[in-house]
Design an enzyme around this catalytic site. Structure first.
Site, short mmCIF file in Angstrom:
data_model
loop_
_atom_site.label_atom_id
_atom_site.label_comp_id
_atom_site.label_asym_id
_atom_site.label_seq_id
_atom_site.Cartn_x
_atom_site.Cartn_y
_atom_site.Cartn_z
CG ASP A 30 -43.59 -28.41 29.89
OD1 ASP A 30 -43.44 -29.64 29.94
OD2 ASP A 30 -44.68 -27.87 29.60
C1 GLC Z 1 -47.73 -29.47 29.47
C2 GLC Z 1 -46.82 -30.42 28.75
C3 GLC Z 1 -46.32 -29.89 27.45
C4 GLC Z 1 -47.38 -29.02 26.81
C5 GLC Z 1 -47.53 -27.80 27.69
C6 GLC Z 1 -48.63 -26.86 27.19
O1 GLC Z 1 -47.52 -29.51 30.83
O2 GLC Z 1 -45.73 -30.98 29.48
O3 GLC Z 1 -45.98 -31.02 26.62
O4 GLC Z 1 -47.00 -28.65 25.49
O5 GLC Z 1 -47.77 -28.13 29.04
O6 GLC Z 1 -49.87 -27.48 27.31
#
Ligand code: GLC
Length: 745
Positions: A263
């Site tokens: 993430d």
């Molecule tokens: C965010 C989310 C994830 C997302 C990523 C990119 O913090 O937790 O679901 O795809 O960052 O935006």
């Protein structure tokens, strides 16, 4: 001319035409594994390091020297996110990236129709493909453990079987475009509060029976090409590079060959990122010590620090080669697959899909006095009340926020559908979230209203009193502490004084329908005061058209709840027995964490309300129709099996009403005697059928051993025990219409 011809002849003779052999990695006709090995053998150490971490907010480098393209990712699970700047969350202000905003994934789950999931995946995958993205950062499938989780709207509900059956076709649909899904957030990211420090304490049986099945189905049946690790911890390590989740289970037990993507900002050190099964690092705030250091991609934990560690012997290249192989495999499956389709953006098909999925997912929860559908022959004045009748919902909520091509609000949809057949009078009722901006994308609406709550309520009551029917559009929105990433709800209560407003409106006119727009369950203390209640989700571009179709009866609602609508948090295991949001602790590595024991164990959702004989406001699997269905007596047949017998249970279902409708027939299995405590019953089958008035269909389910098993943590294996079971068949988790028992020998 002669001289020219002779010169050409000489040239031709002199230069033997070198038909360069196409390198294996560039040759589509070769098996991917051969291409992977060939590419890997040609790459330098630095090139291998480069491809396993980001070069920008949403991209990772390929290998320019070898002609291996960059890897571009995009959010999100309900639509393709608008472009941001290279190294910032700020909008790039492109003019070609307005997308189709599809319904929320809870709405998709509420269709209980895998064909809708396939349509959804194919459609959103076409938009990601058209935008030349290789990885779509979705779907999210974390289990609905608490109604307070800010991201329930992005997920598919409380039951692992329903999630498993709905996620697989979504994955296949997206990947049919040569775009990878990135199934998230693996695993146990069941709340947004303390999302970077939550340390769920979960026993193996709960992990395998409740929180992993959806991910396992996505990996093994859907063949998902990438997974996203969560922010939270698990047994002492961050989920994004958790050796148990990634190495032992995902890549080990499940034999998965995809790439694990962190993430954004979920990586915190090199050592465990190397050994914990992470394959691509994105979004790190890496001046090494704090957030936000521009273009610091070489500082990434899997960048220079890792390269130096290999050069000084701290790390071997074994893990690096495995990571690089997985990234190359992802590349060959997507951007280097010359046969993939070209996608489409904003097509008529996508608009139709958006509307169809929305219409199939809306859940009619209550309909006293057959208030709905609106009978335009005798309803001449319609009061439409509430902020959610006019508020655009595709902007906001966190990373799933979109720049939608358009959005039809409920009020606009009703006006378009009803025209001059009836007078529509609108009253705001309350002011909730008048903003409409996220990450630089704005709705363009100005919902500010200077009137006091009392003035707004008085107007609403007056409008309600004078109408033949009242449609109240309320619920939540995408603001913080509503349905929104990085914040949880603070309670189950509807915000902005809606409960009092609904009661005042209903007192003035009991012919009131509450259309609740939300992605998670809310308390509804007024169910006995209003005639009709509808769970309307977030339906994207076609919101108003889909809702108008259902409210006027053009479409007969057929959605079913993908989660239990608790009357209060006391009915939810996470709050009654579990811990939420946890208590301060220190994990095995000395990290300050929020320990959160999942004391409720496998008793999540209806498993908890069944066990404790609780009556939720509306049960899992509930949803009614404008027609009625009668279930006949279930019969069951045994088929002798080699390992274990299989059973076929059949029930006749009849449409006893006056209009065509769809019913989702649900099969639950009860194990009457087991060596470990088991839920009263568990969903193990469902079929959505359409019946004409008076039509009867025989609905059959085949019950295999898989439907009878539980996970034995001592054996670390699934097993079923001989004994008596019951097949319970019904229209919801509490509306069991018939049952049949059978013995497993
Ligand atoms: C965010 C989310 C994830 C997302 C990523 C990119 O913090 O937790 O679901 O795809 O960052 O935006």
């Amino acid at each position: 001319m002669k001289a020219l011809i002779s010169a050409l002849t000489l040239f031709a003779a002199g230069t033997t035409c070198i038909q360069a052999e196409t390198p294996v990695y560039l040759d589509d006709s070769k098996p991917i594994e051969e291409r992977v090995e060939d590419a890997l053998s040609r790459m330098t150490l630095r090139e291998k390091i480069n491809i396993i971490h980001a070069q920008s907010k949403f991209s990772a480098p390929g290998v320019p020297r070898l002609g291996i393209p960059e890897m571009w990712c995009t959010d999100g699970p309900m639509g393709v996110r608008p472009e941001v700047l290279w190294d910032k969350w700020t909008q790039a202000k492109w003019t070609n990236d307005s997308c189709t905003a599809f319904p929320s994934l809870t709405a998709l789950a509420a269709t209980w129709d895998p064909d809708m999931a396939l349509l959804y995946g194919k459609s959103i995958g076409e938009e990601a493909r058209y935008r030349n993205k290789s990885v779509l950062l979705g779907p999210g499938i974390n289990i609905y453990r608490t109604p307070l989780n800010g991201r329930n709207f992005e997920y598919m509900g409380e039951d692992p079987y329903l999630v498993s059956k709905m996620v697989v076709p979504y994955v296949k649909g997206v990947q049919s475009n040569g775009v990878a899904v990135c199934v998230k957030h693996y695993a146990l990211n069941n709340n947004e509060i303390n999302r970077h420090t939550s340390n769920p304490i979960v026993d193996d049986r709960t992990l395998y029976e409740i929180y992993l099945p959806g991910f396992r189905a996505a990996a093994q049946e859907g063949n998902a090409w990438s997974f996203m690790g969560g922010y939270n911890l698990f047994r002492g390590e961050h989920a994004s590079y958790n050796p148990i989740l990634m190495n032992d289970i995902l890549k080990g037990e499940w034999g998965w060959d995809g790439a694990v993507i962190s993430d954004w900002g979920a990586v915190h050190d090199t050592r465990t990122a190397v050994s914990g099964g992470l394959d691509m690092e994105f979004g790190s705030w890496t001046n090494g010590l704090s957030n936000g250091h521009s273009n610091a991609y070489d500082n990434y934990f899997l960048a220079e620090p890792y390269l130096k560690g290999i050069q000084d012997g701290t790390y071997s290249t074994v893990e690096l080669d495995d990571k690089a192989r997985r990234v190359l495999r992802l590349t060959f499956r997507t951007v280097m697959n010359r046969n993939r389709p070209f996608g489409a953006m904003g097509s008529d098909e996508h608009v139709a899909a958006c509307r169809k999925i929305g219409e199939e997912g809306v859940v009619l929860l209550q309909n006293r006095n057959n208030l709905l559908p609106i009978n335009l022959d005798n309803v001449k004045k319609i009061a439409v009340i509430g902020e959610n009748a006019i508020k655009m919902m595709t902007v906001g909520g966190g990373s799933s926020s979109l720049k939608a091509r358009y959005e039809v609000t409920p009020l606009d949809g009703l006006k378009a559908r009803i025209g001059n057949k009836a007078q529509i009078v609108y009253a705001r009722g309350y002011v909730g979230d008048p903003t409409g901006e996220y990450n630089g994308v704005t709705t363009g609406q100005d919902l500010n209203d200077p009137r006091s709550p009392e003035e707004l309520r008085d107007e609403a009551v007056r409008v309600a009193r004078d109408a033949d029917i009242v449609l109240f559009f309320g619920g939540l929105n995408k603001a913080a502490h509503n349905d929104c990433e990085d914040s949880d709800r603070l309670s189950m209560e509807l915000p902005y004084g809606q409960n009092e407003l609904i009661e005042a409106i209903a007192a003035a006119n009991p012919r009131t329908a509450v259309i609740n727009i939300s992605g998670t369950g809310v308390a509804m203390p007024w169910t006995d005061k209003v005639d009709a209640i509808m769970q309307a989700w977030y339906l994207g571009n076609e919101t108003g058209n889909a809702l108008a179709s259902i409210l006027t009866g053009d479409v007969n609602p057929s959605g079913k709840l993908p989660y239990t609508y608790y009357a209060s948090l006391d009915q939810c295991g996470a709050h009654k027995m579990g811990e939420y949001p946890g208590h301060p602790g220190v994990d095995e590595l000395g990290n300050e964490v929020m320990d959160m024991p999942y004391n409720e164990g496998i008793f999540v959702g209806y498993r908890f309300t069944d066990k404790n004989k609780l009556r939720p406001t509306f049960p899992f699997g509930h949803g009614i129709s404008y027609t009625t269905f009668k279930y006949g007596k279930a019969t069951i047949d045994r088929s002798e099996g080699t390992e274990t017998d299989t059973f076929t249970v059949t029930v006749p279902v009849t449409n006893t009403g006056s209009r065509t409708g769809k019913e989702t027939v649900q099969l639950y299995i009860a194990d009457l005697k087991s060596s470990l405590p088991r839920p009263v019953k568990e969903l193990k089958g469902f079929k959505k059928i359409e019946l004409q008035p008076g039509q009867t269909a025989d609905v059959s389910f085949t019950i295999t051993a898989d439907a009878l098993k539980f996970f034995d943590p001592e054996l670390h294996a699934w097993k079923c025990e001989p004994g008596t079971f019951e097949a319970l068949i019904g229209s919801s988790a509490t509306d069991i219409r018939t049952k049949a028992s059978f013995k497993l020998r």
